[in-house]
Structures are given as C-alpha cells and as structure tokens.
Design an enzyme around this catalytic site. Sequence first.
Site, PDB file in Angstrom:
ATOM      1  CG  ASP A   1      -3.301   1.195  -0.106  1.00  0.00           C
ATOM      2  OD1 ASP A   1      -3.377  -0.231   0.094  1.00  0.00           O
ATOM      3  OD2 ASP A   1      -3.946   1.826  -0.675  1.00  0.00           O
ATOM      4  CG  ASP A   2      -1.375  -2.562  -1.437  1.00  0.00           C
ATOM      5  OD1 ASP A   2      -2.363  -2.753  -0.820  1.00  0.00           O
ATOM      6  OD2 ASP A   2      -1.151  -2.649  -2.614  1.00  0.00           O
TER       7      ASP A   2
ATOM      8  CB  CYS B   1      -7.598  -1.815  -0.988  1.00  0.00           C
ATOM      9  SG  CYS B   1      -6.158  -1.800  -1.761  1.00  0.00           S
TER      10      CYS B   1
ATOM     11  CG  ASP C   1      -4.771  -1.756   2.750  1.00  0.00           C
ATOM     12  OD1 ASP C   1      -3.727  -2.124   2.644  1.00  0.00           O
ATOM     13  OD2 ASP C   1      -5.614  -1.559   1.668  1.00  0.00           O
ATOM     14  CG  ASN C   2      -3.798  -5.255   1.018  1.00  0.00           C
ATOM     15  OD1 ASN C   2      -4.658  -4.385   1.166  1.00  0.00           O
ATOM     16  ND2 ASN C   2      -2.804  -5.200   0.469  1.00  0.00           N
TER      17      ASN C   2
ATOM     18  CG  HIS D   1     -10.930   1.321  -2.677  1.00  0.00           C
ATOM     19  ND1 HIS D   1      -9.708   0.358  -3.071  1.00  0.00           N
ATOM     20  CD2 HIS D   1     -11.717   1.120  -3.942  1.00  0.00           C
ATOM     21  CE1 HIS D   1      -9.932  -0.302  -3.945  1.00  0.00           C
ATOM     22  NE2 HIS D   1     -11.286   0.075  -4.491  1.00  0.00           N
TER      23      HIS D   1
HETATM   24 CA    CA Z   1      -4.473  -2.216   0.026  1.00  0.00          CA
END
Ligand code: CA
Length: 485
Positions: free
Chosen positions: A46-47, A86, A276-277, A144
Amino acid sequence: MKSFVKSYYHQILSLRVGMIFLLLNIGSVTTIQAQEKPNIIILFADDLGYGDLSCYGAQDVNTPNIDQLAKEGLRFTDFQVASSVCSPSRAALLTGRYPMRNGFPVAQGKIEKHKDYGLHPDEITIADVLLKEDYATLAIGKWHLGFNEGHQPIDHGFQHFYGLQSNWHTKHPDLDDVYFDRKPVKENVPFETLIGDYTNKAIEYMEENIENPFFLYLAYHSVHSPIQPSKEFIGTSKGSLYGDYVQELDYHVGRLTQALADKNLDENTIVIFLSDNGPALCHFGGSAGPLNGGKYTTMEGGFLIPAIIKWKGKFATGVNDTFLSSMDLFPTLTSLAGAEIPKDRVIDGKNITSILKTGKGTSPHEVVYYYNGTNLQAVRKGKWKLHLPRTSEDQPFWSKAENEKPFNGSNLKNIACRGLLVLGRPLLFNLDQDMGELTDVSKKHPEVVKELLKEAEKARKELGDVNSIGTDQRVPPFENIQEKI
Ligand SMILES: [Ca+2]
C-alpha cells in the site's frame, strides 16, 4: 506426509513432458491439466513508491527478500496501476477494468454518503473466475472496496476473508477490528500486530491448500499511514521510520517466500508483488525515485509502481521495461488458470502471458488514460504523455487546489509531491527521454498534442469525465462523488 506427497508430486511435474505424452496416449490428459493449475499469490503493498525498494534504487533502505524475488522473477520498470489512490486501484486490479468503467473511481470512506458504495455486484473479479476453476480463494488484509452487504470479499469470489474493512483507524469503532468473513473476530487490534498476523494466516493457508490450487490476495497495510512499524524494526534502516516500515514489509514478504520454498511450492506458484499507488510524499515521505509526483496525482510518481512477477521455471527472469498495467493481471491469470476471459464486457487489461514466459514482446497497450477521481487528466500513447487542462473544481477532494494559479509549464522540478494540479494548457512529455515529466515539449510537437487530444475525446465519450457520463461508464450510486461530504 503432506510434504512427501508434494515432493512426489513435483517429481511428477518435472517429468511433465513425458507424462503428458504418456497420458495423451491413454486419453487422460484432463487430469494432468487440472494438476498444473498454478497457485497464485498477489502481494499488494500500500502506497509503496517506485523508489522505495533497494532493487529499485533506494539507498537508505535494504529490502533483500523482495530483491531476491526480483532476481528470481521479472522486475518491471514500466508497470502501472490504474489510479493513484487505494480503492480505485484495487478495483481495477481485481476486475481488469478502468475504475470509471467498473464504477469505483473514488476512494471509499467510512461516511454516511458511502454506505451503498462498493465494488458493484455485477463486476467479475479474479477471485470469481478462479473460484469457478476450483481454486480455493482467500483475501487477507485491507479490503477498501466497500464493506456493506454485496460488497464484501465473500460477495466477490473469495471463499474467506481475514482482515480489515479499510485502512486501520481508531477514529471509527469498526476500523481497527479484524473480520473473518463477515464478522469481527478481534476488536481494537494494535496496528503493529496486523502484518505478522496476516503473514501467519497466509502461511497456514498455503499449508491447508497444499494439494489443490489456491488464490491468495494478500493486501498489506504497509506502507500506508500510520507509519508505525513494530518495535523490532524501529531503527533498523539507514533512513527514517518510513524506511524501517518498508524493511518490516520486506521481512514478511521473506517469510512468505521462504514458506513457499520450504513447502516445495515454488515451482507451482505464481508470486506477484506490486503496490497499489505511488508514495504519499507530501504527507509521509517515501520515494518515487526519478519520477515526479506521487499518490493523489496523475504524474508517473502516482501511477508507476514497483512490480515483480515470478513463476520459477515457467516465467522469464530479469529486468523488463515493457509498458504494462495492473489491469493485465485479470485476463492473464484467467488464461493461466484455463478459464475464458469474459466476453460480455470490455476488459481493459491484456493477456501478457507470452511476455511473462519469454521476457520479450511489445506493450499491448496502445493508449492509456489517467483519471484522478472522475477527472480525465492525462493520456499516454507509446512514449508520449499529454496532461490535460483542468481546474481545481474538476479535482476529487484529495487534490483540490483552491486559489492556485494555473501552472504555466515552467519549474516542473518544484512541483514535487503535489503533482500538476490546476493546468491552463496541455503539457506534453516524452517519457522515453523524460520519465520524470520535467520538460514540456508540446510546442515542438503540436501534431502529437492534436492526436492525443483526440484520444482524450474518445476516452471521455466512452468512460466519461467530471462533467459527463460515458457510454460504458458504471455510475456510482450517489451525487457529487468527488466530494467527501
Ligand atoms: Ca494506497
């Protein structure tokens, strides 16, 4: 006993060609095909930024386990997600479709307005497809994608779910509770315990499914906020707490890959690691390496992510610079599992099996679109990327920039984490020479600008834009979707 069976099974696999020949002769090829369905593990960070791992050039962070995975597999340098936040990125990965097409363009929050907002029941996920192919399917970690009835992991092809509804938070009473399927099983869970707990569950799951194909979607919270690694990892990196947090993620990826090797599952398991990003640079640090912008932006720093894919003995190894998308995983995994790619809808991802097997081939993507929420902000065709004009009002809540003057194309180095927000005219970049999007070449190539503006118009017609609805857009069930309140 199980490991004996598995090792025996792998001896059979190593004699695959001879066996297939033999079985063809006795007419039972179906059995061998069923056994050959690979296990699939998606490790979704994540991130995590493009420059956050040592195998992607990070200097103050050491990620030996992920680096090892990269050495044993394909490490991609031009692999994109379909959104820089996300929820939409997750929806696109699981469905192989742009967030505007699958109806999930805006991050989902625990707010009244979003009570009916979730991944639409009619969307087909990778888990839906694999479940039909007799895979065991499990989602662990951060969901999410909506947690009301109809939107939960077990409504979307996962037989089981173990994890949190969304990001860990103590602001709302449910957001630090661990759920099993639809019910909370642990309340008020300390954040630092989640990563180890998830990894343990994942390893247990591999053991339970050692003799049948499984699909494990493991969405870690790392390295999303809170930047809160476990005590044992604090001070372990040369960098900041953020670096320690990345190293903790690496440690748990290492536990998983070691467990796969110990259980002799390496040769029958596809491992996919990606983020995811891009990194939330303005808020928590991280690195997008040579890229400009990060999370919340439509610059490459938001969309290009670290991505590694490994299937020992079956897929190529090395560094690969083909331009690919997280949406490609849907048709690729569908095909590798022997299933049909759905024909009743547009799948934006492409089947990249041959690129994975040979390490060669050109990008299957002629044009890709960069949406920020519902706002079309950029179009890429080959090496060219055109950023489109936009106002503050066009933007989703996370990137509003009221009172900001339109960017005039100079000092691109200084935009750093915030990305290009308000833009008065199109800006063109040659990503082959300028992946950091630092030099606007729109005046030198007016014909390219014209061509990409036409592509943007096509995208608007089909997928919509902030003020228009597209012909193949699934519209979320509430007004003013870009506003939080
Ligand atoms: Ca994210």
